[in-house]
Design an enzyme around this catalytic site. Sequence first.
Site, PDB file in Angstrom:
ATOM      1  CB  THR A 135     -20.917  31.242  -1.505  1.00  0.00           C
ATOM      2  OG1 THR A 135     -20.852  31.966  -0.280  1.00  0.00           O
ATOM      3  CG2 THR A 135     -21.786  31.999  -2.456  1.00  0.00           C
TER       4      THR A 135
ATOM      5  NE  ARG B 135     -27.349  36.846  -9.135  1.00  0.00           N
ATOM      6  CZ  ARG B 135     -26.722  36.343  -8.081  1.00  0.00           C
ATOM      7  NH1 ARG B 135     -26.102  35.185  -8.172  1.00  0.00           N
ATOM      8  NH2 ARG B 135     -26.709  36.994  -6.940  1.00  0.00           N
TER       9      ARG B 135
ATOM     10  CG  ASP C  89     -21.360  37.911  -4.136  1.00  0.00           C
ATOM     11  OD1 ASP C  89     -22.347  37.188  -4.382  1.00  0.00           O
ATOM     12  OD2 ASP C  89     -20.558  37.666  -3.215  1.00  0.00           O
TER      13      ASP C  89
ATOM     14  CB  THR D 148     -21.465  33.743   1.989  1.00  0.00           C
ATOM     15  OG1 THR D 148     -22.520  32.842   1.653  1.00  0.00           O
ATOM     16  CG2 THR D 148     -21.440  33.940   3.501  1.00  0.00           C
TER      17      THR D 148
ATOM     18  CB  ILE E 159     -28.629  38.561  -1.242  1.00  0.00           C
ATOM     19  CG1 ILE E 159     -29.632  37.832  -0.339  1.00  0.00           C
ATOM     20  CG2 ILE E 159     -29.280  39.064  -2.517  1.00  0.00           C
ATOM     21  CD1 ILE E 159     -30.567  36.918  -1.030  1.00  0.00           C
TER      22      ILE E 159
END
Length: 321
Positions: A181, A209, A212, A230, A232
């Site tokens: 990210t 999906r 975050d 950053t 999962i």
Amino acid sequence: MSVEGVQPKLIIHGGAGGHLQSEAGEIIVRQALHSIVEKMYPLLLEGEHATEVAVKTCQLLEDKTIFNAGTGSVLQSDGQIRMSASIMDGAKQRFSGVINVSRVKNPIAIAQFLQGEDDRVLSDYGSAELLRELNVPIYDPLIDIRLKEWMQERYDHFHHKMAGVVAEQELTLPHEARRGTIGVVVLDRYGKIVAGTSTGGKGLERIGRVSDSAMPAGNYANKYAGVCCTGIGEDIIDECLAAKIVIRVTDGLPLQEAMLRSMKECQENKRDLGVIAISHDGEIAWGKTSEVILTCYHDGEKIGDSLDWEDEDKELIDFRR
Ligand code: GLY
């Protein structure tokens, strides 16, 4: 010290995950991150506000095709790009963002626009409506290498659970996940903290999906601290990591301590992620449970980065005052 006298601080990241796979790749990433910090930090010295600097810095990162945000974003399971971004204004303690927005160059600019709205977090359909209302030009953030990666996954019957996102453009079809990210935390000379995050997601994810990156779990700030995460997204959400670190600082823990405690919890829970942060007293910190986190910062005196900080060091966090 007067508020006007606060020493500005800036930290940015281009993702966390597996090791960079070549020295050439490391040079490319380092140059990209350093050039952005070199360009943006002087704006803070000139008195530009944290929000403007955070948004401009995120846009520069979104525009670099080596990172998984904006141009160069990964493709989802259906071969489409859907991006998410958010801004958290620490002084106002106000969050805004877009979730799964398509066909726009800089999702972070839309997140910034939403700061001034009553409805501050929009999902895919609402974001598309807003883009139309604002007459934002249609833009295709797809680059060839991401399409090739997706085509290879298709050929392999989507054997991988997520895209092998690399921050090294010259590599083709890597299978080492990098889960990029981009993120920015700024402390301006007025003492105001802003955090901004933008992502193309995990890649190959199920349609709908939610990342975050447009949640307070992944991007959060108040007047005491700002944090971007950053890695999962599901791991970050389960730890509610950005908000947790900010609340710990708010309750009196020094940033270093708040980061260490939170990262130990992440390690115990076998999370795969990275974090950057700044506190109101000017401390800069970064942490990771993944192999690397690609950060670069200006601590008021000089620019530094975390590219040589690898898992052999066995440390979960590092910091500068
Ligand atoms: N951290 C980015 C994502 O999982 O979507």
